[in-house]
Scaffold this motif. Structure first.
Motif, PDB file in Angstrom:
ATOM      1  N   VAL A  44      34.715  28.063  38.909  1.00 53.08           N
ATOM      2  CA  VAL A  44      35.263  29.426  38.952  1.00 53.08           C
ATOM      3  C   VAL A  44      34.414  30.375  38.104  1.00 53.08           C
ATOM      4  O   VAL A  44      33.791  29.966  37.118  1.00 53.08           O
ATOM      5  CB  VAL A  44      36.718  29.452  38.446  1.00 53.08           C
ATOM      6  CG1 VAL A  44      37.604  28.606  39.324  1.00 53.08           C
ATOM      7  CG2 VAL A  44      36.784  28.973  37.009  1.00 53.08           C
ATOM      8  N   TRP A  53      41.882  37.403  44.113  1.00 57.02           N
ATOM      9  CA  TRP A  53      41.139  36.143  44.250  1.00 57.02           C
ATOM     10  C   TRP A  53      39.655  36.443  44.119  1.00 57.02           C
ATOM     11  O   TRP A  53      39.141  37.389  44.725  1.00 57.02           O
ATOM     12  CB  TRP A  53      41.386  35.504  45.601  1.00 57.02           C
ATOM     13  CG  TRP A  53      42.775  34.944  45.765  1.00 57.02           C
ATOM     14  CD1 TRP A  53      43.742  34.833  44.820  1.00 57.02           C
ATOM     15  CD2 TRP A  53      43.340  34.433  46.982  1.00 57.02           C
ATOM     16  NE1 TRP A  53      44.861  34.273  45.344  1.00 57.02           N
ATOM     17  CE2 TRP A  53      44.666  34.017  46.660  1.00 57.02           C
ATOM     18  CE3 TRP A  53      42.875  34.270  48.275  1.00 57.02           C
ATOM     19  CZ2 TRP A  53      45.504  33.454  47.618  1.00 57.02           C
ATOM     20  CZ3 TRP A  53      43.715  33.704  49.231  1.00 57.02           C
ATOM     21  CH2 TRP A  53      45.011  33.304  48.908  1.00 57.02           C
ATOM     22  N   ASN A 104      35.840  34.350  44.222  1.00 61.14           N
ATOM     23  CA  ASN A 104      35.054  33.130  44.429  1.00 61.14           C
ATOM     24  C   ASN A 104      33.575  33.441  44.253  1.00 61.14           C
ATOM     25  O   ASN A 104      33.098  34.475  44.718  1.00 61.14           O
ATOM     26  CB  ASN A 104      35.225  32.580  45.846  1.00 61.14           C
ATOM     27  CG  ASN A 104      36.656  32.364  46.249  1.00 61.14           C
ATOM     28  OD1 ASN A 104      37.331  33.310  46.618  1.00 61.14           O
ATOM     29  ND2 ASN A 104      37.111  31.134  46.198  1.00 61.14           N
ATOM     30  N   ASN A 158      35.271  27.329  43.806  1.00 60.31           N
ATOM     31  CA  ASN A 158      36.641  27.299  43.310  1.00 60.31           C
ATOM     32  C   ASN A 158      37.078  28.716  42.936  1.00 60.31           C
ATOM     33  O   ASN A 158      36.295  29.520  42.427  1.00 60.31           O
ATOM     34  CB  ASN A 158      36.750  26.365  42.119  1.00 60.31           C
ATOM     35  CG  ASN A 158      36.637  24.913  42.535  1.00 60.31           C
ATOM     36  OD1 ASN A 158      37.544  24.345  43.117  1.00 60.31           O
ATOM     37  ND2 ASN A 158      35.484  24.298  42.248  1.00 60.31           N
ATOM     38  N   ARG A 159      38.353  28.996  43.178  1.00 57.65           N
ATOM     39  CA  ARG A 159      38.862  30.361  43.143  1.00 57.65           C
ATOM     40  C   ARG A 159      39.525  30.691  41.811  1.00 57.65           C
ATOM     41  O   ARG A 159      40.312  29.922  41.278  1.00 57.65           O
ATOM     42  CB  ARG A 159      39.863  30.536  44.272  1.00 57.65           C
ATOM     43  CG  ARG A 159      40.377  31.936  44.480  1.00 57.65           C
ATOM     44  CD  ARG A 159      41.138  31.995  45.778  1.00 57.65           C
ATOM     45  NE  ARG A 159      42.354  31.203  45.768  1.00 57.65           N
ATOM     46  CZ  ARG A 159      42.941  30.711  46.851  1.00 57.65           C
ATOM     47  NH1 ARG A 159      42.400  30.918  48.020  1.00 57.65           N
ATOM     48  NH2 ARG A 159      44.056  30.017  46.758  1.00 57.65           N
ATOM     49  N   SER A 160      39.200  31.881  41.328  1.00 61.56           N
ATOM     50  CA  SER A 160      39.922  32.454  40.198  1.00 61.56           C
ATOM     51  C   SER A 160      41.051  33.313  40.756  1.00 61.56           C
ATOM     52  O   SER A 160      40.832  34.149  41.633  1.00 61.56           O
ATOM     53  CB  SER A 160      38.976  33.312  39.346  1.00 61.56           C
ATOM     54  OG  SER A 160      39.710  34.137  38.470  1.00 61.56           O
TER      55      SER A 160
END
Length: 520
Positions: free
Chosen positions: A224, A321, A323, A332-334
């Motif tokens: 992330v 979101w 990425n 992976n996503r914040s």
């Protein structure tokens, strides 16, 4: 010329002049006349042609007895034979001539033309199904992982690789044949059924955690983005971040999405356009959503980034979101939650009043969106007396942006009212609405008359004066039409009706002294 040379010459001439005899099989005959056959010896007439007897063969001029050597019947003259039995092993007879039997894939018309144990199939010499030609015989085809030296030794869908019968790349052995390995998210029962390096996890082919199938392999996803911070105004969100700690490969872009209740509102792509591999990055939010695409240099993507997202709604809960994108796709996503600030409301419009009955009025209005925050409406009630200016008499509050109606009760009958509305949030009051049209409550029964008085003139004992005035203005409750007077002047109770033609009334009655009178 020597004598020796002369003799050789004479001998050569004699050999060349020997008369050629016809083959026995070319001699005609009949059953009644077999002389043409018997002169050859060991011949007989068969179907109008001479034929050598059993165990004899036609050498081209006469019938000779068969010779046996090592149990192999041979024709002394290789090009001619009378019976197929006279051909050697791995030969066949056709039209009384011996030919070598044929090897694999050679053209044929009958099974005996092919080397045993092959048969003639479809016009060529072939081994039986699931067999292959070793060079001298047919042998069973080999299954998966058995040793081999050539592809032909392996079952039809296998090939010989590194000395073993194996399926081709991207195939697996089902137990009876090779089948194509499955791509990502396709149903499976075992790891071998999946394209490498995927495994069968939960009944479908999947990459390892934090990896994604690119169409060719499983590539590692970026971690992330770091140091993600957000701040909001009523109509925008400011987001800042730094590159991931472990991007796995070169960062080629960032995907930024803003959502409300999992529904995409806006998607921003920051895409590497200079100094990086040209990789197609597409929007994932539907085309009816707001989409923004901006180019960045590869060096910019490695530095801290700040971006402002505009055209948002006030006092709204947003999910953000973020990425990082590498060769494997979205990393992976914040995920962050943020609520935009409230703001001062607009001016209410279309304020309207409608009379319900003699004491109630319903007031409605409209407030254009978007919702500015927790909204409270303050509704002001004004009365209009005769031709005077509207006078404020009271106000009421109602909370809720969508609650744009209120009903007032306890109002005066047949009274003029008008209304104003102002909307409020924690940021302050909006502009006050225009005054509504004036409405009048319905009529109701009037209140008491005023100045009601009964008196007797001082010098006249037989006269009684009754006087009164209209009810107070607020108690008239409508237009006064008439008055009714109940009295017992005549000795019995009588009702008398008097038209309301003025505001003050007087009525004289003749009475008898010393009697009791009652007047209402």
């Amino acid at each position: 010329m020597s004598r020796q040379y002369f003799l050789h010459t004479i001998l050569l001439v004699c050999l060349l002049c020997i008369t050629c005899e016809s083959s026995v099989r070319d001699i005609s005959c009949t059953v009644d006349n077999v002389d043409n056959c018997t002169k050859y010896g060991n011949a007989k007439c068969d179907t109008n042609n001479c034929r050598c007897m059993d165990n004899y063969y036609d050498d081209g001029s006469t019938c000779q007895k068969n010779r046996r050597r090592r149990n192999i019947i041979e024709c002394p003259k290789r090009t001619l034979c009378n019976e197929c039995d006279f051909c050697r092993a791995q030969e066949y007879c056709r039209n009384s001539e011996c030919f070598s039997q044929k090897s694999i894939d050679s053209n044929c018309k009958a099974d005996n033309e092919c080397l045993s144990p092959m048969t003639c199939k479809g016009g060529t010499c072939q081994c039986a199904l699931n067999q292959y030609w070793t060079g001298y015989t047919c042998s069973a085809e080999k299954s998966v992982n058995e040793t081999c030296t050539a592809n032909k030794e392996c079952a039809s869908t296998l090939n010989c690789s590194n000395g073993r019968c194996q399926c081709f790349p991207n195939q697996y052995w089902t137990g009876s044949a090779c089948a194509a390995q499955q791509s990502a998210s396709v149903n499976c029962n075992a790891d071998a059924e999946c394209l490498r390096p995927m495994t069968c996890a939960g009944g479908t082919c999947e990459c390892a955690i934090n990896h994604r199938w690119t169409g060719l392999t499983c590539a590692a996803l970026s971690s992330v983005p770091t140091s993600v911070t957000l701040s909001a105004t009523s109509r925008s969100i400011q987001i800042s971040w730094s590159k991931p700690i472990d991007s796995k490969s070169t960062i080629i872009g960032y995907r930024l999405r803003v959502l409300v209740n999992s529904d995409c509102v806006v998607e921003i792509l920051l895409v590497c356009s200079t100094g990086c591999t040209n990789v197609l990055i597409q929007h994932v939010c539907s085309a009816d959503k707001r989409q923004i695409r901006e180019n960045r240099r590869n060096t910019d993507l490695m530095e801290p980034i700040s971006y402002e997202i505009n055209q948002l709604l006030p006092y709204t809960d947003y999910t953000v979101w973020l990425n990082a994108i590498n060769d494997a796709g979205n990393g992976n996503r914040s995920e962050s939650l943020v609520t935009t600030d409230s703001e001062v409301p607009h001016k209410p419009l279309d304020v309207a009043a409608s009379v319900v009955n003699s004491s109630e009025i319903k007031v409605t209005w409209k407030l254009s969106g978007p919702k500015p925050g927790i909204t409270t409406y303050h509704i002001k009630v004004y009365e209009m007396v005769l031709n005077a200016q509207p006078a404020f008499i009271k106000g009421e509050n109602i909370t809720g942006f969508d609650k744009q109606v209120i009903q007032f009760s306890g109002l005066q009958a047949y009274w003029n009212y008008t209304f104003k509305v102002v909307a409020m949030t924690d940021k302050g009051n909006g502009e006050q609405s225009d005054m509504s049209s004036v409405v009048t409550t319905y009529q109701d029964a009037p209140g008491r008359v005023t100045s009601f008085e009964i008196k007797r003139p001082s010098v006249i004992l037989t006269t009684m004066e009754v006087s009164w005035s209209m009810p107070l203005l607020r108690e008239r409750n409508g237009i006064i039409k008439e008055y009714k007077i109940d009295h017992n002047i005549s000795g019995t109770t009588t009702t008398e009706t008097i038209a309301a033609e003025s505001e003050i009334f007087q009525k004289l009655y003749y009475i008898t002294p010393d009697r009791h009178y009652q007047i209402e």
